[in-house]
Design a protein around this motif. Structure first.
Motif, PDB file in Angstrom:
ATOM      1  N   VAL A 102       0.841  -1.200   0.000  1.00 23.43           N
ATOM      2  CA  VAL A 102       0.000   0.000   0.000  1.00 23.43           C
ATOM      3  C   VAL A 102       0.872   1.244   0.000  1.00 23.43           C
ATOM      4  CG1 VAL A 102      -1.650   1.344   1.364  1.00 23.43           C
ATOM      5  CG2 VAL A 102      -2.000  -1.103   1.051  1.00 23.43           C
ATOM      6  N   GLN A 103       1.963   1.197   0.743  1.00 26.42           N
ATOM      7  CA  GLN A 103       2.901   2.324   0.771  1.00 26.42           C
ATOM      8  C   GLN A 103       3.492   2.596  -0.611  1.00 26.42           C
ATOM      9  OE1 GLN A 103       6.851   1.538   2.435  1.00 26.42           O
ATOM     10  NE2 GLN A 103       6.682   3.370   3.717  1.00 26.42           N
ATOM     11  N   ALA A 104       3.859   1.530  -1.321  1.00 21.95           N
ATOM     12  CA  ALA A 104       4.594   1.686  -2.577  1.00 21.95           C
ATOM     13  C   ALA A 104       3.711   1.757  -3.819  1.00 21.95           C
ATOM     14  CB  ALA A 104       5.582   0.526  -2.728  1.00 21.95           C
ATOM     15  N   ALA A 105       2.571   1.058  -3.794  1.00 20.03           N
ATOM     16  CA  ALA A 105       1.802   0.922  -5.045  1.00 20.03           C
ATOM     17  C   ALA A 105       0.295   0.945  -4.772  1.00 20.03           C
ATOM     18  CB  ALA A 105       2.196  -0.371  -5.753  1.00 20.03           C
ATOM     19  N   PRO A 106      -0.248   2.038  -4.249  1.00 18.35           N
ATOM     20  CA  PRO A 106      -1.678   2.077  -3.928  1.00 18.35           C
ATOM     21  C   PRO A 106      -2.574   1.915  -5.155  1.00 18.35           C
ATOM     22  CG  PRO A 106      -0.716   4.277  -3.786  1.00 18.35           C
ATOM     23  CD  PRO A 106       0.419   3.317  -3.914  1.00 18.35           C
ATOM     24  N   ASP A 107      -2.162   2.447  -6.304  1.00 21.56           N
ATOM     25  CA  ASP A 107      -2.983   2.338  -7.513  1.00 21.56           C
ATOM     26  C   ASP A 107      -3.118   0.882  -7.955  1.00 21.56           C
ATOM     27  OD1 ASP A 107      -3.348   5.090  -7.630  1.00 21.56           O
ATOM     28  OD2 ASP A 107      -1.575   5.392  -8.876  1.00 21.56           O
ATOM     29  N   SER A 121      -1.107   5.767   1.529  1.00 22.47           N
ATOM     30  CA  SER A 121       0.256   5.648   1.016  1.00 22.47           C
ATOM     31  C   SER A 121       1.085   6.884   1.343  1.00 22.47           C
ATOM     32  CB  SER A 121       0.217   5.425  -0.499  1.00 22.47           C
ATOM     33  OG  SER A 121       1.514   5.453  -1.048  1.00 22.47           O
ATOM     34  N   SER A 122       0.471   8.043   1.205  1.00 27.09           N
ATOM     35  CA  SER A 122       1.182   9.290   1.509  1.00 27.09           C
ATOM     36  C   SER A 122       1.570   9.362   2.979  1.00 27.09           C
ATOM     37  CB  SER A 122       0.300  10.486   1.133  1.00 27.09           C
ATOM     38  OG  SER A 122       0.942  11.698   1.433  1.00 27.09           O
ATOM     39  N   LEU A 123       0.664   8.960   3.868  1.00 26.88           N
ATOM     40  CA  LEU A 123       0.978   8.976   5.295  1.00 26.88           C
ATOM     41  C   LEU A 123       2.081   7.976   5.623  1.00 26.88           C
ATOM     42  CD1 LEU A 123       0.430   9.921   8.177  1.00 26.88           C
ATOM     43  CD2 LEU A 123      -1.434   8.250   8.303  1.00 26.88           C
ATOM     44  N   LEU A 124       2.078   6.833   4.941  1.00 27.33           N
ATOM     45  CA  LEU A 124       3.098   5.814   5.174  1.00 27.33           C
ATOM     46  C   LEU A 124       4.438   6.159   4.516  1.00 27.33           C
ATOM     47  CD1 LEU A 124       0.965   2.577   4.591  1.00 27.33           C
ATOM     48  CD2 LEU A 124       1.868   3.379   6.783  1.00 27.33           C
ATOM     49  N   GLY A 125       4.465   7.235   3.753  1.00 23.25           N
ATOM     50  CA  GLY A 125       5.649   7.565   2.961  1.00 23.25           C
ATOM     51  C   GLY A 125       6.929   7.680   3.754  1.00 23.25           C
ATOM     52  N   ASN A 126       6.848   8.215   4.970  1.00 24.52           N
ATOM     53  CA  ASN A 126       8.052   8.385   5.796  1.00 24.52           C
ATOM     54  C   ASN A 126       8.147   7.346   6.904  1.00 24.52           C
ATOM     55  OD1 ASN A 126       9.048  10.667   4.403  1.00 24.52           O
ATOM     56  ND2 ASN A 126       7.628  11.991   5.515  1.00 24.52           N
ATOM     57  N   ALA A 127       7.471   6.227   6.712  1.00 22.29           N
ATOM     58  CA  ALA A 127       7.513   5.161   7.718  1.00 22.29           C
ATOM     59  C   ALA A 127       8.446   4.050   7.270  1.00 22.29           C
ATOM     60  CB  ALA A 127       6.115   4.601   7.950  1.00 22.29           C
ATOM     61  N   LYS A 128       9.232   3.548   8.210  1.00 20.67           N
ATOM     62  CA  LYS A 128      10.035   2.346   8.015  1.00 20.67           C
ATOM     63  C   LYS A 128       9.189   1.177   8.497  1.00 20.67           C
ATOM     64  CE  LYS A 128      14.417   0.216   9.471  1.00 20.67           C
ATOM     65  NZ  LYS A 128      15.613   0.381  10.356  1.00 20.67           N
ATOM     66  N   ILE A 129       8.862   0.246   7.595  1.00 22.68           N
ATOM     67  CA  ILE A 129       7.939  -0.842   7.909  1.00 22.68           C
ATOM     68  C   ILE A 129       8.721  -2.152   7.870  1.00 22.68           C
ATOM     69  CG2 ILE A 129       5.738  -1.910   7.326  1.00 22.68           C
ATOM     70  CD1 ILE A 129       5.074   0.632   5.722  1.00 22.68           C
ATOM     71  N   ILE A 130       8.790  -2.845   8.997  1.00 20.66           N
ATOM     72  CA  ILE A 130       9.690  -3.996   9.097  1.00 20.66           C
ATOM     73  C   ILE A 130       9.009  -5.191   9.775  1.00 20.66           C
ATOM     74  CG2 ILE A 130      11.800  -2.618   9.133  1.00 20.66           C
ATOM     75  CD1 ILE A 130      11.849  -2.886  12.179  1.00 20.66           C
TER      76      ILE A 130
END
Length: 280
Positions: free
Chosen positions: A65-70, A147-156
């Motif tokens: 969702v962060q990288a490819a919402p479309d 996706s925009s909100l997750l843009g600056n999140a490190k997801i691990i």
């Protein structure tokens, strides 16, 4: 504020809807090691975050969702057009290898299964029955905002100890572990104990104490049980908060219960904003 894109058993929408005044507005990074639906993250909308979970499929869904919402939207539209019982149970048995396909399958099952519950059997197969919800696709542009909100999140994918290890002064750490206690009294707690033992609860407490000593701001959701109250007896402030039990499918049969929200800081009003004040 954005609504979470997943529903999750034990999710904290009720918490942020009723008790958001117990969270500080001002902090540096936001760190959440038991991610689930991320209701607190989506309410606080931090500029920088570390989001972690041991559930690799959950983490993959967030990353896609962060990288490819479309592209996720496109795949969910296809599920929407074909949704039926046959598709749902066929999807449960499928094991896509491509990350986008895995993420869309995960979200589809979450959107349409019973009560948004994520559960797998011993072979790792998703085994929650289909629910009554039939809406798969999201409103237009919704996932793009997520996706925009997750843009600056490190997801691990990680254990909580790894995720919290880098917490420093001014960071806000919110933890919502499985509610395991020393003597389990119902099947829900027994199920959690298989995933998160009492030894894990003690290990989490020690990790949080170290992070607090480095100046991190700590907020803990946990069971309002004597053993939890005793474990955190010398750690911050214990707030007893009320919620409706969500284990019943019928709202009419949901009873009031309580949980603990434990903070390593107190708050004070200044210019109508909540300012965290670290405890001595």
């Amino acid at each position: 504020m954005i609504e979470p894109f997943l529903k999750w058993a034990g999710g904290k929408r009720w918490l942020v809807n009723n008790y958001d005044h117990l969270f500080p507005l001002y902090f540096n990074r936001y760190i959440e090691p038991f991610l689930g639906s991320g209701a607190v993250f989506f309410r606080l909308c931090p500029k920088e975050a570390v989001l972690a979970d041991t559930n690799a499929e959950l983490v993959n869904a967030y990353r896609q969702v962060q990288a490819a919402p479309d592209r996720i939207n496109h795949l969910l539209d296809r599920y929407q057009q074909s949704h039926c019982t046959k598709l749902s149970y066929g999807c449960r048995r499928s094991t896509p290898q491509e990350p986008l396909e895995r993420a869309s399958r995960f979200i589809y099952l979450n959107r349409t299964c019973w009560n948004g519950l994520y559960r797998v059997n011993r072979r790792g197969d998703f085994n929650v029955p289909i629910g009554t919800k039939t809406i798969v696709a999201y409103p237009d542009q919704y996932l793009q905002k997520v996706s925009s909100l997750l843009g600056n999140a490190k997801i691990i994918v990680s254990d909580f100890e790894q995720a919290i290890a880098d917490a420093r002064e001014g960071d806000l750490v919110y933890v919502d572990p499985p509610y395991t206690v020393t003597h389990n009294t119902n099947n829900f707690l027994k199920y959690n104990a298989q995933l998160f033992s009492w030894d894990d609860q003690i290990r989490l407490y020690r990790v949080l104490k170290k992070a607090a000593s480095r100046g991190a701001l700590i907020t803990v959701s946990n069971a309002n049980h004597e053993c939890i109250r005793n474990l955190y007896a010398r750690f911050g402030i214990q707030h007893c908060i009320e919620r409706s039990s969500n284990l019943s499918a019928s709202a009419a049969h949901r009873k009031k219960t309580t949980e603990l929200l434990i903070t390593s800081f107190e708050t004070k009003l200044k210019d109508n904003n909540m300012i965290p004040k670290k405890l001595a």
